[in-house]
Motif scaffolding. Structure first.
Motif, PDB file in Angstrom:
ATOM      1  N   ILE A 111      18.879 -27.416  21.112  1.00 16.30           N
ATOM      2  CA  ILE A 111      17.701 -28.090  21.760  1.00 16.30           C
ATOM      3  C   ILE A 111      16.505 -27.074  21.720  1.00 16.30           C
ATOM      4  O   ILE A 111      15.297 -27.418  21.757  1.00 16.30           O
ATOM      5  N   GLU A 112      16.798 -25.766  22.203  1.00 18.20           N
ATOM      6  CA  GLU A 112      16.002 -24.537  22.219  1.00 18.20           C
ATOM      7  C   GLU A 112      15.131 -24.718  20.918  1.00 18.20           C
ATOM      8  O   GLU A 112      14.015 -24.453  20.914  1.00 18.20           O
ATOM      9  N   ALA A 113      16.092 -24.674  19.978  1.00 20.64           N
ATOM     10  CA  ALA A 113      15.127 -24.370  18.434  1.00 20.64           C
ATOM     11  C   ALA A 113      14.212 -25.438  18.159  1.00 20.64           C
ATOM     12  O   ALA A 113      13.296 -25.258  17.353  1.00 20.64           O
ATOM     13  N   GLY A 114      14.618 -26.779  18.720  1.00 23.06           N
ATOM     14  CA  GLY A 114      13.497 -27.964  18.434  1.00 23.06           C
ATOM     15  C   GLY A 114      12.600 -28.066  19.459  1.00 23.06           C
ATOM     16  O   GLY A 114      11.865 -29.127  19.519  1.00 23.06           O
ATOM     17  N   ALA A 115      12.448 -27.284  20.505  1.00 25.61           N
ATOM     18  CA  ALA A 115      11.526 -27.549  21.687  1.00 25.61           C
ATOM     19  C   ALA A 115      10.126 -27.315  21.263  1.00 25.61           C
ATOM     20  O   ALA A 115       9.795 -26.658  20.542  1.00 25.61           O
ATOM     21  N   GLY A 116       9.266 -28.314  21.806  1.00 20.33           N
ATOM     22  CA  GLY A 116       7.984 -28.628  21.273  1.00 20.33           C
ATOM     23  C   GLY A 116       7.554 -29.443  20.225  1.00 20.33           C
ATOM     24  O   GLY A 116       6.640 -30.130  20.210  1.00 20.33           O
ATOM     25  N   TRP A 117       8.670 -30.012  19.771  1.00 17.72           N
ATOM     26  CA  TRP A 117       8.598 -31.003  18.563  1.00 17.72           C
ATOM     27  C   TRP A 117       8.565 -32.371  19.158  1.00 17.72           C
ATOM     28  O   TRP A 117       7.757 -33.281  18.779  1.00 17.72           O
ATOM     29  N   MET A 118       9.214 -32.584  20.219  1.00 12.85           N
ATOM     30  CA  MET A 118       9.111 -33.753  20.975  1.00 12.85           C
ATOM     31  C   MET A 118       9.771 -33.801  22.426  1.00 12.85           C
ATOM     32  O   MET A 118      10.317 -32.602  22.675  1.00 12.85           O
ATOM     33  N   PRO A 119       9.323 -34.706  23.077  1.00 14.74           N
ATOM     34  CA  PRO A 119       9.793 -34.634  24.544  1.00 14.74           C
ATOM     35  C   PRO A 119      11.314 -34.709  24.767  1.00 14.74           C
ATOM     36  O   PRO A 119      12.061 -35.311  23.787  1.00 14.74           O
ATOM     37  N   LEU A 120      11.919 -33.802  25.558  1.00 15.18           N
ATOM     38  CA  LEU A 120      13.221 -33.885  26.065  1.00 15.18           C
ATOM     39  C   LEU A 120      13.719 -35.109  26.645  1.00 15.18           C
ATOM     40  O   LEU A 120      12.899 -35.453  27.380  1.00 15.18           O
ATOM     41  N   GLY A 121      14.931 -35.549  26.018  1.00 14.68           N
ATOM     42  CA  GLY A 121      15.371 -36.831  27.060  1.00 14.68           C
ATOM     43  C   GLY A 121      15.963 -36.377  28.320  1.00 14.68           C
ATOM     44  O   GLY A 121      16.239 -35.071  28.574  1.00 14.68           O
ATOM     45  N   ARG A 122      16.655 -37.170  28.780  1.00 12.41           N
ATOM     46  CA  ARG A 122      17.401 -36.861  30.301  1.00 12.41           C
ATOM     47  C   ARG A 122      18.354 -36.102  29.883  1.00 12.41           C
ATOM     48  O   ARG A 122      18.752 -35.224  30.575  1.00 12.41           O
ATOM     49  N   PHE A 123      19.521 -36.229  28.896  1.00 12.62           N
ATOM     50  CA  PHE A 123      20.737 -35.433  28.854  1.00 12.62           C
ATOM     51  C   PHE A 123      20.085 -34.058  28.317  1.00 12.62           C
ATOM     52  O   PHE A 123      20.825 -32.976  28.777  1.00 12.62           O
ATOM     53  N   GLU A 124      19.097 -33.737  27.676  1.00 15.87           N
ATOM     54  CA  GLU A 124      18.548 -32.548  27.059  1.00 15.87           C
ATOM     55  C   GLU A 124      18.011 -31.745  28.281  1.00 15.87           C
ATOM     56  O   GLU A 124      18.346 -30.767  28.596  1.00 15.87           O
ATOM     57  N   ARG A 125      17.418 -32.527  29.257  1.00 18.62           N
ATOM     58  CA  ARG A 125      16.840 -31.877  30.406  1.00 18.62           C
ATOM     59  C   ARG A 125      17.920 -31.506  31.414  1.00 18.62           C
ATOM     60  O   ARG A 125      17.719 -30.370  31.941  1.00 18.62           O
ATOM     61  N   LYS A 126      18.933 -32.134  31.362  1.00 18.09           N
ATOM     62  CA  LYS A 126      20.003 -31.870  32.193  1.00 18.09           C
ATOM     63  C   LYS A 126      20.868 -30.750  31.789  1.00 18.09           C
ATOM     64  O   LYS A 126      21.340 -29.652  32.362  1.00 18.09           O
ATOM     65  N   LEU A 127      20.999 -30.700  30.522  1.00 21.43           N
ATOM     66  CA  LEU A 127      21.878 -29.590  29.637  1.00 21.43           C
ATOM     67  C   LEU A 127      20.952 -28.192  29.801  1.00 21.43           C
ATOM     68  O   LEU A 127      21.528 -27.163  30.211  1.00 21.43           O
ATOM     69  N   MET A 128      19.670 -28.372  29.703  1.00 17.94           N
ATOM     70  CA  MET A 128      18.743 -27.043  29.664  1.00 17.94           C
ATOM     71  C   MET A 128      18.708 -26.608  31.086  1.00 17.94           C
ATOM     72  O   MET A 128      18.447 -25.564  31.327  1.00 17.94           O
ATOM     73  N   GLY A 129      18.744 -27.367  32.078  1.00 16.04           N
ATOM     74  CA  GLY A 129      18.592 -27.162  33.420  1.00 16.04           C
ATOM     75  C   GLY A 129      19.923 -26.398  34.065  1.00 16.04           C
ATOM     76  O   GLY A 129      19.932 -25.787  35.077  1.00 16.04           O
ATOM     77  N   LEU A 130      21.025 -26.351  33.376  1.00 17.64           N
ATOM     78  CA  LEU A 130      22.347 -25.915  33.923  1.00 17.64           C
ATOM     79  C   LEU A 130      21.914 -24.279  34.063  1.00 17.64           C
ATOM     80  O   LEU A 130      21.572 -23.720  33.148  1.00 17.64           O
ATOM     81  N   ARG A 131      22.589 -23.739  35.015  1.00 16.75           N
ATOM     82  CA  ARG A 131      22.521 -22.195  35.373  1.00 16.75           C
ATOM     83  C   ARG A 131      24.131 -21.877  35.412  1.00 16.75           C
ATOM     84  O   ARG A 131      24.835 -22.343  36.393  1.00 16.75           O
ATOM     85  N   PHE A 132      24.584 -21.016  34.458  1.00  9.94           N
ATOM     86  CA  PHE A 132      25.878 -20.611  34.451  1.00  9.94           C
ATOM     87  C   PHE A 132      26.253 -19.113  34.927  1.00  9.94           C
ATOM     88  O   PHE A 132      25.381 -18.361  34.663  1.00  9.94           O
ATOM     89  N   HIS A 133      27.418 -18.969  35.810  1.00 14.94           N
ATOM     90  CA  HIS A 133      27.726 -17.563  36.271  1.00 14.94           C
ATOM     91  C   HIS A 133      29.149 -17.697  35.984  1.00 14.94           C
ATOM     92  O   HIS A 133      30.069 -18.651  35.880  1.00 14.94           O
TER      93      HIS A 133
END
Length: 354
Positions: free
Chosen positions: A274-296
């Motif tokens: 998703i990061e590699a393709g960022a900027g080419w098209m708007p992110l969908g609901r799944f992509e936003r969810k996945l990119m918003g996760l914070r792991f520890h």
């Protein structure tokens, strides 16, 4: 004495209202689960709101113990409940094991030689042959310690307990409203030691075969994007094993970590894609969810050299030693990364799992 019922807010079980909430993923590992007890004991001192808890085997035991205590007494109640559970586990250990431990001392919490020899019989005989009366001391502890009816009715935490469907090999998640003695024992059912646990006519084995622990329910069914994974199986070891016991130990660890590692690798790859393709098209609901996760991650690195038998060592001295190691590790993590919750991930998934 736990008297008050804890409160919840916005679907997240309460703590300090200003603190960012957290979800927990608790790995299984037999008696090594006492290390997670120590981790949770320290984390609960922070009085942080919790959202979901995914647990497998010993991780499921810790999840349910925390949930029961939290339901009636908040974070302090959860600490008391966790302590009561693990002390009851120690109480269920035969006196002879403590005596043998003193007569046949081993390093790294390994079981005494005579006990290891007896456990070797599980390679030759099935539970039906070795244990025809289906004796299970852990079942007695679970029945005495947990009020499943109250947890199902009152618990505001989202609990996910993983077990493995024997016939299909698929994972089964028991959620808060489905928790029962059978579900919890199914999650911790080692097929070489215990009879399969039957629920509604279906046989179940240890959840570690299919999810140790499951991350996806914390992603899709919980509100907070912050997920803390407490890992008992080492992600890496200092050197390749050579002795028969070390090879068997590492083989078991890998067998019970494969599905978790694959799930985390897929998440890491998807985020990179998703990061590699960022900027080419708007992110969908799944992509936003996945990119918003914070792991520890809190990893039990001290257990990387522990022998296989130590996971069956439930003597009080060893459980307390593990608890103290877990508390110390969690204390270091809180001091270094406690302020990052709600702001940023504290691990690079691509580096850790890619």
């Amino acid at each position: 004495m736990l008297r008050k019922r804890w409160w919840s807010r916005g679907g997240i079980a309460g703590g300090r209202a200003s603190a960012p909430p957290l979800s927990l993923a608790l790995q299984g590992g037999g008696a090594h689960g006492a290390y997670t007890w120590g981790v949770l004991d320290r984390l609960l001192e922070e009085n942080r709101p919790l959202d979901g808890i995914s647990g497998t085997s010993a991780g499921a035991m810790n999840a349910v113990a925390l949930a029961q205590g939290w339901t009636v007494g908040g974070p302090e109640g959860a600490r008391e409940s966790l302590s009561a559970f693990w002390e009851a586990v120690a109480d269920s250990t035969p006196f002879e094991l403590d005596l043998l431990q003193s007569l046949y001392p081993n390093g790294d919490g390994a079981l005494p030689g005579p006990v290891s020899m007896m456990l070797g019989l599980t390679k030759l005989f099935s539970p039906d042959q070795l244990n025809p009366f289906k004796l299970n001391p852990l079942g007695d502890v679970v029945r005495a310690q947990f009020d499943f009816e109250r947890i199902r009715r009152d618990c505001q935490l989202k609990i996910f307990v993983a077990a493995t469907r024997v016939q299909s090999g698929k994972v089964r998640l028991f959620r808060t409203g489905e928790l029962s003695e059978e579900a919890l024992l199914a999650s911790a059912c080692l097929p070489t030691v215990h009879h399969a646990v039957e629920i509604d006519g279906e046989a179940y084995w240890d959840g570690g075969f299919t999810a140790n622990p499951a991350i996806y329910p914390l992603m899709y069914e919980c509100e907070t994007p912050d997920i803390l994974m407490v890992l008992l199986n080492p992600l890496s070891i200092p050197e390749a094993p050579h002795s028969a016991d070390d090879i068997a130990t590492r083989s078991t660890e890998l067998g019970f970590s494969t599905t978790f590692l694959r799930e985390m690798r897929m998440i890491a790859y998807a985020r990179s894609y998703i990061e590699a393709g960022a900027g080419w098209m708007p992110l969908g609901r799944f992509e936003r969810k996945l990119m918003g996760l914070r792991f520890h991650v809190i990893e039990a690195k001290e257990l990387a050299t522990a022998g296989r038998g130590s996971k069956l060592n439930a003597t009080r001295a060893f459980l307390h030693e593990l608890r103290d190691l877990g508390r110390a590790r969690a204390d270091r993590w809180v001091r270094s990364h406690g302020g990052d919750i709600g702001k940023r991930s504290t691990v690079d998934l691509a580096e850790l799992f890619g």
